[in-house]
Design an enzyme around this catalytic site. Structure first.
Site, PDB file in Angstrom:
ATOM      1  N   LYS A   1     -15.497  16.558   9.463  1.00 41.19           N
ATOM      2  CA  LYS A   1     -16.650  16.597  10.605  1.00 41.19           C
ATOM      3  C   LYS A   1     -16.325  18.086  11.267  1.00 41.19           C
ATOM      4  O   LYS A   1     -15.092  18.804  11.363  1.00 41.19           O
ATOM      5  CB  LYS A   1     -16.047  16.066  11.833  1.00 41.19           C
ATOM      6  CG  LYS A   1     -17.395  16.002  12.757  1.00 41.19           C
ATOM      7  CD  LYS A   1     -16.854  15.086  13.734  1.00 41.19           C
ATOM      8  CE  LYS A   1     -18.479  14.346  14.454  1.00 41.19           C
ATOM      9  NZ  LYS A   1     -18.304  13.539  15.555  1.00 41.19           N
TER      10      LYS A   1
ATOM     11  N   GLU B   1      -6.147  -3.994  -1.955  1.00 43.08           N
ATOM     12  CA  GLU B   1      -6.300  -5.583  -1.074  1.00 43.08           C
ATOM     13  C   GLU B   1      -7.402  -5.854  -2.099  1.00 43.08           C
ATOM     14  O   GLU B   1      -7.871  -7.168  -1.877  1.00 43.08           O
ATOM     15  CB  GLU B   1      -6.873  -5.100  -0.225  1.00 43.08           C
ATOM     16  CG  GLU B   1      -5.746  -4.520   1.071  1.00 43.08           C
ATOM     17  CD  GLU B   1      -5.464  -2.598   1.164  1.00 43.08           C
ATOM     18  OE1 GLU B   1      -4.587  -2.337   2.234  1.00 43.08           O
ATOM     19  OE2 GLU B   1      -5.830  -1.955  -0.175  1.00 43.08           O
TER      20      GLU B   1
ATOM     21  N   TRP C   1     -21.261  15.661   8.635  1.00 43.31           N
ATOM     22  CA  TRP C   1     -20.347  15.014   7.853  1.00 43.31           C
ATOM     23  C   TRP C   1     -20.446  15.951   6.700  1.00 43.31           C
ATOM     24  O   TRP C   1     -21.229  15.838   5.805  1.00 43.31           O
ATOM     25  CB  TRP C   1     -20.631  13.654   8.073  1.00 43.31           C
ATOM     26  CG  TRP C   1     -19.599  13.151   9.380  1.00 43.31           C
ATOM     27  CD1 TRP C   1     -20.413  12.198  10.049  1.00 43.31           C
ATOM     28  CD2 TRP C   1     -18.901  13.114   9.749  1.00 43.31           C
ATOM     29  NE1 TRP C   1     -19.899  11.489  10.752  1.00 43.31           N
ATOM     30  CE2 TRP C   1     -18.348  11.897  10.867  1.00 43.31           C
ATOM     31  CE3 TRP C   1     -17.451  13.149   9.004  1.00 43.31           C
ATOM     32  CZ2 TRP C   1     -17.464  11.490  11.665  1.00 43.31           C
ATOM     33  CZ3 TRP C   1     -16.366  12.640  10.384  1.00 43.31           C
ATOM     34  CH2 TRP C   1     -16.401  11.926  10.629  1.00 43.31           C
TER      35      TRP C   1
ATOM     36  N   THR D   1       0.992  -1.455   0.281  1.00 53.60           N
ATOM     37  CA  THR D   1       0.265   0.156   0.062  1.00 53.60           C
ATOM     38  C   THR D   1       0.606   1.536   0.111  1.00 53.60           C
ATOM     39  O   THR D   1       2.302   1.644  -0.087  1.00 53.60           O
ATOM     40  CB  THR D   1      -0.850   0.247   1.290  1.00 53.60           C
ATOM     41  OG1 THR D   1       0.233   0.148   2.109  1.00 53.60           O
ATOM     42  CG2 THR D   1      -2.182  -1.510   1.168  1.00 53.60           C
TER      43      THR D   1
END
Length: 540
Positions: free
Chosen positions: A437, A329, A442, A185
């Site tokens: 936030k 992944e 949100w 990653t």
């Protein structure tokens, strides 16, 4: 009672053998490290991969041995993937834009015994080689004529390394669950983590990525992956194209607009793949030339959300955008946007809204969204939750870790925030780490970016959350103007967005820059932006 069918292991070598036997004259075209345009055919790739395999076996590589590859997309990189995997070794393609410390870390983490590198990465390897004690040999991906005495460590050229070794081999049989490749990653939120793919998972993924409702590539196609092979398994195309006989075009180091468009036009590219920032470079060059996009029929866009404006631009050239989602992944394909009986004949505006979604799960992958308590949420297109995935080519455990990264039922937490419609279309609201936030609410950075990018004077944009003394965080918009000669004012941008979002989502400020920081795959590096503008609203 069991079935009475043959049980042949799904190995990467079977893809190469099939490509050699049945698509041997198909092309692999691409720029070499030296900038020359080369062309080889699948039969040559197979023979050279066999020579490589015989060479690595003679130098002690065996089932489970790992070799690091620091290279851009080219035919030698492709030969390494097949030659190493074919004998049971592991091809570990490394992101060269990691820091030197991270490069050394991933080499040691994978246990690489050899390194195969493009010539521009000689200084990088020179800086870290003393910190990678398991590496016993370095091979430069060139020929002897390009080797110089200034290379500061013992090394041989790739062509001399495979010379003298037979170009035929009887590929060994072993467990299809054996590892064949590792990708790490990006390491933006900590140390890079290794994803260890198996022969079985990559063969199944090669079949899935070429399905009709995904990319649907075949022997009449010419595919341009505008994504590096070290990123998310090369999006599976180095396997999928050979499995289905599609020509491959590799841009190498030439990822600029003129070079990409030249390849599209001159090589008859029918399918391209890339992240939005790379696709925008291609579109910009086509617009400058007024040339169109030749035979290009489809472009798969993933890595981050494709702005609706980009989908419209490609449609103007007669090119279908396949909006997709995946990650390292997941090998990476998880979803792809294709028509269903319910969407195929919708009015143009309604269909455009569907095309902006990330698509439906491909066979072999399952999805769900959950709330903060872990309870599954309904697929109603309204409920928003954390996205989980499981499937035949989805990670079970990170390389070198002692425990699985999935729950008891095999679900992997992607870190994405999403909704799923009744028809099964995935809509990514944001990455959990990129949500803003503010005052208990949100705010989606993706929504702000999609709206801002539709402004005719904005070439690129990133929305980030910055700490605020009253509201926890507030949105800050970083904008690259498309027409520097025509001034774009902050108020114009804010008013443009304010007419399309709730008041709380309107950015507090706009900053104009010449360019955004991009990673090796073309994604905007928001961690760098958040670090650069930390304290912008007075909270340090």
């Amino acid at each position: 009672m069991i079935g009475l069918m043959q049980n042949q292991p799904l190995l990467i070598s079977t893809i190469l053998e099939h490509a050699h036997r049945w698509h041997g004259t198909q092309r692999v075209v691409g720029y070499t490290t030296e900038g020359d345009l080369s062309e080889v055919i699948f039969a040559q790739i197979a023979k050279r991969a066999a020579s490589l395999a015989n060479s690595v076996l003679s130098h002690g590589m065996k089932l489970g041995s790992s070799a690091g590859i620091i290279a851009m997309n080219n035919h030698r990189h492709l030969e390494l993937w097949y030659g190493l995997s074919g004998v049971g070794a592991i091809a570990h393609s490394i992101n060269p834009r990691l820091t030197p410390e991270q490069v050394a870390y991933v080499i040691n983490d994978a246990g690489d015994e050899m390194l195969f590198i493009d010539t521009p990465f000689i200084p990088l390897v020179a800086a870290i080689l003393q910190h990678t004690p398991k590496v016993k040999r370095v091979v430069i991906l060139t020929d002897d004529s390009k080797m110089t005495e200034s290379i500061p460590f013992p090394a041989v050229s790739y062509e001399s390394y495979i010379a003298g070794h037979s170009d035929t081999i009887e590929w060994p049989m072993f467990d299809e669950q054996s590892a064949n490749a590792i990708c790490h990653t990006s390491g933006t939120t900590g140390r890079p983590k290794g994803v260890r793919y198996s022969h079985r998972s990559n063969v199944l993924h090669a079949l899935a990525v070429s399905a009709k409702d995904v990319l649907g590539v075949g022997a009449l196609d010419c595919v341009l992956p505008m994504v590096p092979m070290f990123h998310a398994n090369g999006w599976g195309m180095p396997y999928g194209c050979l499995a289905h006989g599609a020509a491959l075009v590799f841009p190498g180091f030439k990822m600029d607009g003129p070079s990409l468009l030249d390849l599209v036009l001159e090589q008859g590219v029918t399918v391209a793949l890339g992240v939005p920032t790379i696709c925008s470079v291609l579109l910009e060059e086509a617009s400058k030339r007024g040339s169109g996009l030749g035979k290009l029929e489809k472009v798969a866009i993933a890595g981050s959300a494709a702005p609706p404006k980009m989908i419209e631009e490609f449609a103007g050239y007669g090119v279908e955008v396949i909006h997709a989602w995946g990650m390292t992944e997941t090998s990476p394909i998880g979803t792809a946007n294709a028509d269903t009986p319910q969407t195929a004949f919708l009015p143009k505006e309604d269909k455009a809204k569907i095309r902006a979604l990330q698509g439906r799960p491909v066979f072999g992958v399952d999805l769900k969204i959950v709330d903060e308590s872990g309870h599954e949420l309904p697929r109603d297109g309204v409920s928003v939750g954390r996205l989980f995935v499981r499937g035949a080519w989805v990670i079970q455990r990170y390389h070198g870790q002692d425990s699985d990264c999935v729950d008891a039922e095999g679900w992997f937490d992607t870190g994405d925030i999403a909704s799923i419609s009744e028809e099964g279309f995935l809509f990514l609201t944001d990455r959990a780490k990129d949500l803003i936030k503010s005052g208990g609410e949100w705010i989606s950075s993706v929504e702000l970016e999609n709206i801002a990018s539709s402004h005719p004077q904005i070439a690129a944009v990133a929305a980030i959350g910055i700490a605020h003394p009253q509201w926890d965080e507030r949105p800050l918009l970083i904008v690259v103007p498309s027409q520097p000669e025509t001034p774009l004012r902050k108020g114009d941008v804010i008013n443009f967005i304010a007419s399309k979002v709730a008041r709380i989502s309107v950015p507090d400020d706009v900053i104009f820059v010449k360019e955004l920081p991009l990673g090796a795959t073309g994604k905007v590096q928001k961690t760098k932006l958040r670090s650069q503008y930390k304290g912008y609203f007075g909270v340090h």
